[in-house]
Design a protein around this motif. Structure first.
Motif, mmCIF file in Angstrom:
data_model
loop_
_atom_site.group_PDB
_atom_site.id
_atom_site.type_symbol
_atom_site.label_atom_id
_atom_site.label_comp_id
_atom_site.label_asym_id
_atom_site.label_seq_id
_atom_site.Cartn_x
_atom_site.Cartn_y
_atom_site.Cartn_z
ATOM 1 N N ALA A 208 0.717 -0.792 -0.067
ATOM 2 C CA ALA A 208 -0.010 -0.068 -0.302
ATOM 3 C C ALA A 208 0.770 1.185 -0.199
ATOM 4 N N THR A 209 0.795 2.059 -1.120
ATOM 5 C CA THR A 209 0.812 3.471 -0.695
ATOM 6 C C THR A 209 0.951 3.822 0.889
ATOM 7 N N PRO A 210 1.483 4.417 1.374
ATOM 8 C CA PRO A 210 2.102 5.411 2.795
ATOM 9 C C PRO A 210 0.799 6.815 2.192
ATOM 10 N N LEU A 211 1.342 7.586 1.407
ATOM 11 C CA LEU A 211 1.330 8.837 2.166
ATOM 12 C C LEU A 211 0.158 8.730 0.465
ATOM 13 N N ARG A 212 -0.942 9.513 0.140
ATOM 14 C CA ARG A 212 -1.421 9.715 -0.443
ATOM 15 C C ARG A 212 -1.696 10.882 -0.827
ATOM 16 N N LEU A 213 -1.575 12.456 -2.442
ATOM 17 C CA LEU A 213 -2.091 13.116 -2.194
ATOM 18 C C LEU A 213 -3.512 13.643 -2.395
ATOM 19 N N THR A 214 -4.026 14.375 -1.482
ATOM 20 C CA THR A 214 -5.843 14.578 -1.287
ATOM 21 C C THR A 214 -6.347 15.260 -2.640
ATOM 22 N N ALA A 215 -7.466 14.689 -2.826
ATOM 23 C CA ALA A 215 -7.993 15.435 -3.862
ATOM 24 C C ALA A 215 -7.539 16.749 -4.224
ATOM 25 N N ALA A 216 -8.093 17.336 -3.665
ATOM 26 C CA ALA A 216 -7.441 18.922 -4.433
ATOM 27 C C ALA A 216 -6.289 19.455 -4.334
ATOM 28 N N GLN A 217 -4.966 17.913 -3.240
ATOM 29 C CA GLN A 217 -3.573 18.436 -4.017
ATOM 30 C C GLN A 217 -3.612 17.458 -5.855
ATOM 31 N N ALA A 218 -4.188 16.632 -5.815
ATOM 32 C CA ALA A 218 -3.934 16.398 -7.125
ATOM 33 C C ALA A 218 -4.755 17.169 -8.376
ATOM 34 N N GLN A 219 -5.854 18.012 -8.565
ATOM 35 C CA GLN A 219 -5.868 19.008 -8.980
ATOM 36 C C GLN A 219 -5.472 20.213 -8.722
ATOM 37 N N ALA A 220 -4.355 20.300 -8.320
ATOM 38 C CA ALA A 220 -3.195 21.020 -8.458
ATOM 39 C C ALA A 220 -2.522 21.393 -9.142
ATOM 40 N N PHE A 221 -2.149 20.069 -9.150
ATOM 41 C CA PHE A 221 -1.318 19.458 -10.056
ATOM 42 C C PHE A 221 -1.266 19.277 -11.760
ATOM 43 N N VAL A 222 -3.284 19.152 -11.960
ATOM 44 C CA VAL A 222 -3.625 18.767 -12.964
ATOM 45 C C VAL A 222 -4.136 20.402 -13.790
ATOM 46 N N SER A 223 -4.485 21.071 -12.409
ATOM 47 C CA SER A 223 -4.987 22.630 -12.461
ATOM 48 C C SER A 223 -3.063 23.539 -13.343
ATOM 49 N N ALA A 224 -2.063 23.001 -13.125
ATOM 50 C CA ALA A 224 -1.055 23.645 -13.461
ATOM 51 C C ALA A 224 -0.278 22.835 -14.612
ATOM 52 N N LEU A 225 -0.847 22.467 -15.118
ATOM 53 C CA LEU A 225 -0.515 22.056 -16.663
ATOM 54 C C LEU A 225 -0.766 23.272 -17.152
ATOM 55 N N SER A 226 -0.027 23.538 -19.022
ATOM 56 C CA SER A 226 0.936 24.883 -19.950
ATOM 57 C C SER A 226 0.764 23.472 -21.116
ATOM 58 N N CYS A 227 1.453 22.694 -20.842
ATOM 59 C CA CYS A 227 1.431 22.982 -22.176
ATOM 60 C C CYS A 227 -0.101 21.643 -22.732
#
Length: 287
Positions: A208-227
């Motif tokens: 099991a993964t010891p530390l997972r992103l929250t939904a808000a954190q995951a959204q931040a990565f998607v929102s940061a995409l510029s390409c």
């Protein structure tokens, strides 16, 4: 169409990775990243159908012919991102596109978001963000992961009498691949042991993964995409089953292509691979 790619080794400062190279040496550079417990053979049908590209399909650490992480190490998403950046450095590619399936798509999103100056285009297959947990689940998530590590030494990998039997088991695994696809993955993913064959993959990958992103954190990565980014959504894939996917995609500047097939639609058969190639050829070859 399946061709014989060039086998290469990538000697990074901390680990040696295996990879398969497709296309002309002067083609537009693409690093291809496979899914969890798969290997570079996941692109065996698709890569030959992508034109004008130099594709380096990497076996992630702990997968395929790549080395395992050293004792005490783990397989966090950000460690994969670091590996891919070092692969690009070794290849001498200051800018490149990413082609990712499942876990490979998730790693591609994290890399493209954090290093936008390095990534030219983002081609994703049935993968976007990792499974998330909310903050109040972090304690239980870590406890489960640590309990798994404590019992790992007592577990043994299964041994199969033949490649065909291993492929049958893999066929029913994550993503429910076709038997032909399972055979391709098994050919690169198995090694001989006493009594038959077993998987090369590092057993720690099943923890099991010891530390997972929250939904808000995951959204931040998607929102940061510029390409420019294109996501192939499989009609019967794993991503369409994710809660909140429509909301996430509505807030993302990602072109969506919905195709028939399952999670491994790019590998299951030639027709599926061609449909994915038809989406990605104009996209990845655009200036």
């Amino acid at each position: 169409m399946i061709v014989s790619p060039e086998e290469i080794r990538l000697r990074l400062p901390h680990i040696e990775l295996a990879a398969q190279a497709y296309g002309p040496a002067d083609g537009s550079p693409v690093i291809a990243l496979h899914g969890w417990l798969d290997n570079a053979a996941t692109f065996a049908r698709l890569a030959p159908k992508l034109q004008g590209l130099r594709i380096i399909a990497v076996d992630f650490a702990g997968h395929g012919y790549s080395q395992h992480r050293p004792p005490g190490g783990g397989y966090a998403l950000w460690d994969y991102v670091h590996d891919v950046l070092l692969v690009a450095e070794q290849l001498g590619w200051p800018r490149f596109s990413l082609l990712g399936h499942s876990l490979g798509a998730i790693v591609s999103v994290l890399l493209a978001a954090t290093f936008p100056e390095r990534v030219r285009r983002l081609a994703l297959i049935d993968g976007l963000i990792p499974p998330t947990v909310e903050a109040d689940a972090a304690v239980a998530t870590l406890a489960e992961a640590l309990r798994g590590r404590l019992t790992l030494a007592t577990k043994r990998k299964p041994v199969y009498p033949s490649l065909e039997r291993a492929a049958q088991v893999r066929q029913r695994g994550v993503g429910h691949v076709s038997f032909a696809a399972a055979q391709l993955l098994a050919q690169r993913g198995l090694m001989p042991v006493a009594g038959g064959l077993t998987w090369r993959t590092d057993s720690r990958l099943t923890l099991a993964t010891p530390l997972r992103l929250t939904a808000a954190q995951a959204q931040a990565f998607v929102s940061a995409l510029s390409c420019p980014a294109t996501l192939v959504l499989a009609e019967h894939g794993l991503l369409v089953q994710r809660d909140g996917l429509d909301t996430l995609l509505a807030q993302a500047a990602i072109n969506i292509e919905r195709l028939p097939g399952g999670h491994h639609l790019h590998l299951d058969d030639e027709q599926g691979a061609q449909l994915v190639a038809d989406c990605f050829n104009p996209f990845l070859s655009a200036p």
